[in-house]
Design a protein around this motif. Structure first.
Motif, PDB file in Angstrom:
ATOM      1  N   LEU A  67       0.857  -1.174   0.000  1.00  0.00           N
ATOM      2  CA  LEU A  67       0.000   0.000   0.000  1.00  0.00           C
ATOM      3  C   LEU A  67       0.897   1.230   0.000  1.00  0.00           C
ATOM      4  O   LEU A  67       1.606   1.487   0.977  1.00  0.00           O
ATOM      5  N   ALA A  68       0.895   1.964  -1.095  1.00  0.00           N
ATOM      6  CA  ALA A  68       1.736   3.154  -1.207  1.00  0.00           C
ATOM      7  C   ALA A  68       1.107   4.294  -0.413  1.00  0.00           C
ATOM      8  O   ALA A  68      -0.088   4.562  -0.540  1.00  0.00           O
ATOM      9  N   LEU A  69       1.915   4.940   0.404  1.00  0.00           N
ATOM     10  CA  LEU A  69       1.447   6.067   1.203  1.00  0.00           C
ATOM     11  C   LEU A  69       2.074   7.356   0.681  1.00  0.00           C
ATOM     12  O   LEU A  69       3.264   7.391   0.382  1.00  0.00           O
ATOM     13  N   ARG A  70       1.260   8.386   0.595  1.00  0.00           N
ATOM     14  CA  ARG A  70       1.754   9.717   0.207  1.00  0.00           C
ATOM     15  C   ARG A  70       1.411  10.683   1.326  1.00  0.00           C
ATOM     16  O   ARG A  70       0.245  10.809   1.711  1.00  0.00           O
ATOM     17  N   VAL A  71       2.423  11.362   1.850  1.00  0.00           N
ATOM     18  CA  VAL A  71       2.201  12.361   2.887  1.00  0.00           C
ATOM     19  C   VAL A  71       1.851  13.672   2.194  1.00  0.00           C
ATOM     20  O   VAL A  71       2.658  14.228   1.447  1.00  0.00           O
ATOM     21  N   ASN A  72       0.634  14.126   2.437  1.00  0.00           N
ATOM     22  CA  ASN A  72       0.179  15.378   1.834  1.00  0.00           C
ATOM     23  C   ASN A  72       0.601  16.584   2.669  1.00  0.00           C
ATOM     24  O   ASN A  72       1.011  17.606   2.118  1.00  0.00           O
ATOM     25  N   TYR A  73       0.467  16.457   3.981  1.00  0.00           N
ATOM     26  CA  TYR A  73       0.828  17.534   4.907  1.00  0.00           C
ATOM     27  C   TYR A  73       1.416  16.913   6.158  1.00  0.00           C
ATOM     28  O   TYR A  73       0.972  15.858   6.610  1.00  0.00           O
ATOM     29  N   LEU A  74       2.393  17.595   6.723  1.00  0.00           N
ATOM     30  CA  LEU A  74       3.035  17.132   7.944  1.00  0.00           C
ATOM     31  C   LEU A  74       3.321  18.357   8.808  1.00  0.00           C
ATOM     32  O   LEU A  74       3.977  19.301   8.359  1.00  0.00           O
ATOM     33  N   THR A  75       2.806  18.340  10.022  1.00  0.00           N
ATOM     34  CA  THR A  75       2.964  19.467  10.937  1.00  0.00           C
ATOM     35  C   THR A  75       3.388  18.926  12.292  1.00  0.00           C
ATOM     36  O   THR A  75       2.859  17.908  12.740  1.00  0.00           O
ATOM     37  N   ALA A  76       4.320  19.619  12.944  1.00  0.00           N
ATOM     38  CA  ALA A  76       4.793  19.147  14.243  1.00  0.00           C
ATOM     39  C   ALA A  76       4.803  20.281  15.258  1.00  0.00           C
ATOM     40  O   ALA A  76       5.078  21.435  14.930  1.00  0.00           O
ATOM     41  N   GLU A  77       4.487  19.890  16.491  1.00  0.00           N
ATOM     42  CA  GLU A  77       4.577  20.789  17.632  1.00  0.00           C
ATOM     43  C   GLU A  77       4.842  19.945  18.869  1.00  0.00           C
ATOM     44  O   GLU A  77       4.196  18.909  19.069  1.00  0.00           O
ATOM     45  N   GLU A  78       5.809  20.364  19.673  1.00  0.00           N
ATOM     46  CA  GLU A  78       6.222  19.620  20.860  1.00  0.00           C
ATOM     47  C   GLU A  78       6.500  18.165  20.473  1.00  0.00           C
ATOM     48  O   GLU A  78       7.287  17.923  19.580  1.00  0.00           O
ATOM     49  N   ASP A  79       5.848  17.173  21.115  1.00  0.00           N
ATOM     50  CA  ASP A  79       6.122  15.768  20.798  1.00  0.00           C
ATOM     51  C   ASP A  79       5.141  15.196  19.774  1.00  0.00           C
ATOM     52  O   ASP A  79       5.164  14.011  19.489  1.00  0.00           O
ATOM     53  N   ARG A  80       4.293  16.046  19.193  1.00  0.00           N
ATOM     54  CA  ARG A  80       3.227  15.596  18.291  1.00  0.00           C
ATOM     55  C   ARG A  80       3.554  15.903  16.831  1.00  0.00           C
ATOM     56  O   ARG A  80       4.043  16.980  16.518  1.00  0.00           O
ATOM     57  N   VAL A  81       3.222  14.929  15.963  1.00  0.00           N
ATOM     58  CA  VAL A  81       3.362  15.113  14.521  1.00  0.00           C
ATOM     59  C   VAL A  81       2.035  14.729  13.888  1.00  0.00           C
ATOM     60  O   VAL A  81       1.574  13.594  14.023  1.00  0.00           O
ATOM     61  N   ALA A  82       1.401  15.686  13.221  1.00  0.00           N
ATOM     62  CA  ALA A  82       0.132  15.446  12.530  1.00  0.00           C
ATOM     63  C   ALA A  82       0.433  15.193  11.058  1.00  0.00           C
ATOM     64  O   ALA A  82       1.175  15.950  10.423  1.00  0.00           O
ATOM     65  N   ALA A  83      -0.156  14.112  10.531  1.00  0.00           N
ATOM     66  CA  ALA A  83       0.099  13.733   9.138  1.00  0.00           C
ATOM     67  C   ALA A  83      -1.217  13.509   8.402  1.00  0.00           C
ATOM     68  O   ALA A  83      -2.059  12.733   8.852  1.00  0.00           O
ATOM     69  N   ASP A  84      -1.369  14.200   7.295  1.00  0.00           N
ATOM     70  CA  ASP A  84      -2.475  13.964   6.372  1.00  0.00           C
ATOM     71  C   ASP A  84      -1.906  13.073   5.275  1.00  0.00           C
ATOM     72  O   ASP A  84      -0.946  13.454   4.594  1.00  0.00           O
ATOM     73  N   ILE A  85      -2.480  11.872   5.122  1.00  0.00           N
ATOM     74  CA  ILE A  85      -1.882  10.832   4.284  1.00  0.00           C
ATOM     75  C   ILE A  85      -2.915  10.291   3.308  1.00  0.00           C
ATOM     76  O   ILE A  85      -4.081  10.121   3.672  1.00  0.00           O
ATOM     77  N   SER A  86      -2.490   9.997   2.088  1.00  0.00           N
ATOM     78  CA  SER A  86      -3.311   9.289   1.102  1.00  0.00           C
ATOM     79  C   SER A  86      -2.655   7.949   0.822  1.00  0.00           C
ATOM     80  O   SER A  86      -1.425   7.849   0.789  1.00  0.00           O
ATOM     81  N   SER A  87      -3.472   6.925   0.611  1.00  0.00           N
ATOM     82  CA  SER A  87      -2.918   5.609   0.267  1.00  0.00           C
ATOM     83  C   SER A  87      -3.475   5.153  -1.072  1.00  0.00           C
ATOM     84  O   SER A  87      -4.566   5.560  -1.477  1.00  0.00           O
ATOM     85  N   ALA A  88      -2.714   4.304  -1.740  1.00  0.00           N
ATOM     86  CA  ALA A  88      -3.151   3.722  -3.008  1.00  0.00           C
ATOM     87  C   ALA A  88      -2.536   2.344  -3.149  1.00  0.00           C
ATOM     88  O   ALA A  88      -1.362   2.135  -2.836  1.00  0.00           O
ATOM     89  N   GLY A  89      -3.366   1.417  -3.598  1.00  0.00           N
ATOM     90  CA  GLY A  89      -2.892   0.059  -3.833  1.00  0.00           C
ATOM     91  C   GLY A  89      -3.845  -0.666  -4.753  1.00  0.00           C
ATOM     92  O   GLY A  89      -4.900  -0.139  -5.118  1.00  0.00           O
ATOM     93  N   ILE A  90      -3.466  -1.866  -5.129  1.00  0.00           N
ATOM     94  CA  ILE A  90      -4.295  -2.709  -5.995  1.00  0.00           C
ATOM     95  C   ILE A  90      -4.697  -3.943  -5.204  1.00  0.00           C
ATOM     96  O   ILE A  90      -3.845  -4.665  -4.675  1.00  0.00           O
ATOM     97  N   LEU A  91      -6.001  -4.173  -5.118  1.00  0.00           N
ATOM     98  CA  LEU A  91      -6.517  -5.354  -4.427  1.00  0.00           C
ATOM     99  C   LEU A  91      -6.248  -6.606  -5.260  1.00  0.00           C
ATOM    100  O   LEU A  91      -5.982  -6.522  -6.461  1.00  0.00           O
ATOM    101  N   LEU A  92      -6.324  -7.769  -4.640  1.00  0.00           N
ATOM    102  CA  LEU A  92      -6.058  -9.021  -5.335  1.00  0.00           C
ATOM    103  C   LEU A  92      -6.933  -9.200  -6.576  1.00  0.00           C
ATOM    104  O   LEU A  92      -6.491  -9.762  -7.568  1.00  0.00           O
TER     105      LEU A  92
END
Length: 135
Positions: A67-92
């Motif tokens: 499953l390929a993951l693409r990080v669209n947005y990544l934001t960090a503050e203190e010990d937290r990292v927020a990630a907006d992610i899209s995935s793409a793959g091919i089912l069997l």
């Protein structure tokens, strides 16, 4: 550890996951991780590291390749990292699988120790997992 290093840990986790290097990805996750998945299904709620690994294996069993993951947005503050992610793959069966996620990662000492995972849970159940996985 600063926000830049925390972002690097999360990016390495996601890059390893996307490349199918699940063992390397999970090495970046604390053994006692507090991983929460949104929704009202048996794969939701608080999950242990071994339960996360089981879910990854079950998902991979239904995919051609990884499953390929693409990080669209990544934001960090203190010990937290927020990630907006899209995935793409091919089912069997040859159909496309695409989902979107908003995950909040907590990082300490170069390990992900807490995750809050938000995704389209109805879609993941219908398309990626077999019902037997959750019984």
């Amino acid at each position: 550890m600063g926000t830049r290093k925390n972002k690097q840990v999360v990016l390495r986790f996601l890059q390893n996951f996307s490349a199918g290097n699940f063992e390397s990805a999970m090495e970046l996750v604390a053994d006692d991780v507090d991983w929460w998945v949104a929704g009202e299904w048996s794969g939701a709620g608080r999950l242990s590291k071994s339960e996360i690994q089981r879910n990854i294996a079950a998902a991979q069993a239904n995919l051609q390749g990884t499953l390929a993951l693409r990080v669209n947005y990544l934001t960090a503050e203190e010990d937290r990292v927020a990630a907006d992610i899209s995935s793409a793959g091919i089912l069997l069966g040859g159909e496309c699988y695409e989902n979107v996620y908003h995950n909040l990662y907590f990082v300490k000492l170069s390990k992900i120790y807490k995750v809050r995972e938000h995704l389209d849970t109805d879609y993941v159940i219908r398309r990626l997992f077999s019902r037997e996985h959750f019984e």
